[in-house]
Design an enzyme around this catalytic site. Structure first.
Site, PDB file in Angstrom:
ATOM      1  N   HIS A 268       0.833  -1.207   0.000  1.00  0.00           N
ATOM      2  CA  HIS A 268       0.000   0.000   0.000  1.00  0.00           C
ATOM      3  C   HIS A 268       0.868   1.256   0.000  1.00  0.00           C
ATOM      4  CE1 HIS A 268      -3.227  -2.538   2.221  1.00  0.00           C
ATOM      5  NE2 HIS A 268      -3.674  -2.319   0.993  1.00  0.00           N
TER       6      HIS A 268
ATOM      7  N   LYS B   2     -15.144  -8.543   3.959  1.00  0.00           N
ATOM      8  CA  LYS B   2     -13.978  -9.011   4.722  1.00  0.00           C
ATOM      9  C   LYS B   2     -14.228  -8.834   6.212  1.00  0.00           C
ATOM     10  CE  LYS B   2     -10.750  -7.681   1.049  1.00  0.00           C
ATOM     11  NZ  LYS B   2      -9.708  -6.724   0.629  1.00  0.00           N
TER      12      LYS B   2
ATOM     13  N   ARG C  57      -1.503  -6.107  -8.437  1.00  0.00           N
ATOM     14  CA  ARG C  57      -0.399  -7.060  -8.224  1.00  0.00           C
ATOM     15  C   ARG C  57      -0.430  -8.222  -9.197  1.00  0.00           C
ATOM     16  NH1 ARG C  57      -2.387  -7.858  -2.248  1.00  0.00           N
ATOM     17  NH2 ARG C  57      -4.228  -7.768  -3.564  1.00  0.00           N
TER      18      ARG C  57
HETATM   19  O1  PNS Z   1      -8.753  -2.962   0.172  1.00  0.00           O
HETATM   20  P1  PNS Z   1     -10.035  -3.489  -0.441  1.00  0.00           P
HETATM   21  O2  PNS Z   1     -10.842  -4.249   0.568  1.00  0.00           O
HETATM   22  O3  PNS Z   1      -9.764  -4.304  -1.682  1.00  0.00           O
HETATM   23  O4  PNS Z   1     -10.864  -2.189  -0.883  1.00  0.00           O
HETATM   24  C1  PNS Z   1     -12.112  -2.334  -1.511  1.00  0.00           C
HETATM   25  C2  PNS Z   1     -12.869  -1.004  -1.491  1.00  0.00           C
HETATM   26  C3  PNS Z   1     -13.101  -0.565  -0.065  1.00  0.00           C
HETATM   27  C4  PNS Z   1     -12.040   0.049  -2.204  1.00  0.00           C
HETATM   28  C5  PNS Z   1     -14.210  -1.242  -2.228  1.00  0.00           C
HETATM   29  O5  PNS Z   1     -14.929  -2.203  -1.536  1.00  0.00           O
HETATM   30  C6  PNS Z   1     -15.030   0.037  -2.388  1.00  0.00           C
HETATM   31  O6  PNS Z   1     -14.766   0.816  -3.245  1.00  0.00           O
HETATM   32  N1  PNS Z   1     -16.034   0.238  -1.490  1.00  0.00           N
HETATM   33  C7  PNS Z   1     -16.840   1.438  -1.519  1.00  0.00           C
HETATM   34  C8  PNS Z   1     -18.313   1.127  -1.733  1.00  0.00           C
HETATM   35  C9  PNS Z   1     -18.787   1.552  -3.114  1.00  0.00           C
HETATM   36  O7  PNS Z   1     -18.733   2.703  -3.474  1.00  0.00           O
HETATM   37  N2  PNS Z   1     -19.251   0.552  -3.891  1.00  0.00           N
HETATM   38  C10 PNS Z   1     -19.824   0.748  -5.222  1.00  0.00           C
HETATM   39  C11 PNS Z   1     -18.874   0.884  -6.380  1.00  0.00           C
HETATM   40  S1  PNS Z   1     -17.640  -0.344  -6.538  1.00  0.00           S
END
Ligand code: PNS
Length: 164
Positions: free
Chosen positions: A18, A42, A95
């Site tokens: 990150h 998660k 990745r």
């Molecule tokens: O680190 P992660 O868990 O892969 O991150 C995923 C994350 C939090 C970026 C993703 O779940 C997200 O964008 N959540 C926000 C909710 C949202 O806007 N969803 C609709 C469009 S994808």
């Protein structure tokens, strides 16, 4: 025009991978918002506020330069946050092909919802195998996570849990 980008994620906890993506993005964009978002898919290890604090401490420890704000978002769509702060770009680290498959639908939906583009960055291959879920698992079983996370995070995870 100030180009603002958002680096979203669970960051549970923030890893060296990150940090690498954040540092690269900070060199490209004028202003970066690192946004901790709860991912309902998660099971969480750390409270959101703790994740925000560890990201701030890790950025300070690594002396990552740039205009970087670390915050969290829990009310609605991530693109709503982007619109609120005037960010037109989301940044994600890629990745592997697995990440491409996971991120592509989200990138298309976010663009359709609010015109927010997603930029994929290739992190240092040294971090290609590093993920928060791997770190959570190794830490839970008492293993050494220091190769995968900033020192402040490794120190934090080594602390015994507080009795309540
Ligand atoms: O680190 P992660 O868990 O892969 O991150 C995923 C994350 C939090 C970026 C993703 O779940 C997200 O964008 N959540 C926000 C909710 C949202 O806007 N969803 C609709 C469009 S994808």
């Amino acid at each position: 025009m100030t180009r603002i980008a958002v680096v979203p994620g669970s960051f549970d906890p923030v890893t060296r991978g990150h940090l690498d993506v954040i540092a690269r993005a900070a060199r490209i964009f004028d202003e970066l918002h690192v946004v901790v978002v709860h991912n309902p898919d998660k099971s969480a290890l750390l409270p959101i506020a703790q994740r925000v604090e560890l990201i701030r401490d890790s950025l300070a420890e690594a002396r990552v330069a740039g205009r970087i704000l670390v915050t969290s978002w829990s009310v609605g769509l991530l693109v709503d946050y982007c619109t609120d702060v005037g960010a037109s770009v989301l940044v994600k680290g890629i990745r592997s092909q697995v990440d491409v498959a996971y991120e592509t639908p989200m990138a298309i939906v976010n663009r359709n919802l609010a015109g927010v583009e997603t930029v994929f960055l290739l992190p240092d291959p040294a971090n290609a195998h590093v993920s928060s879920s791997l770190v959570r698992q190794v830490a839970a079983l008492g293993g050494d996570v220091s190769p995968y996370v900033p020192r402040v995070v490794a120190d934090f995870l080594r602390r015994p849990p507080v009795e309540v």
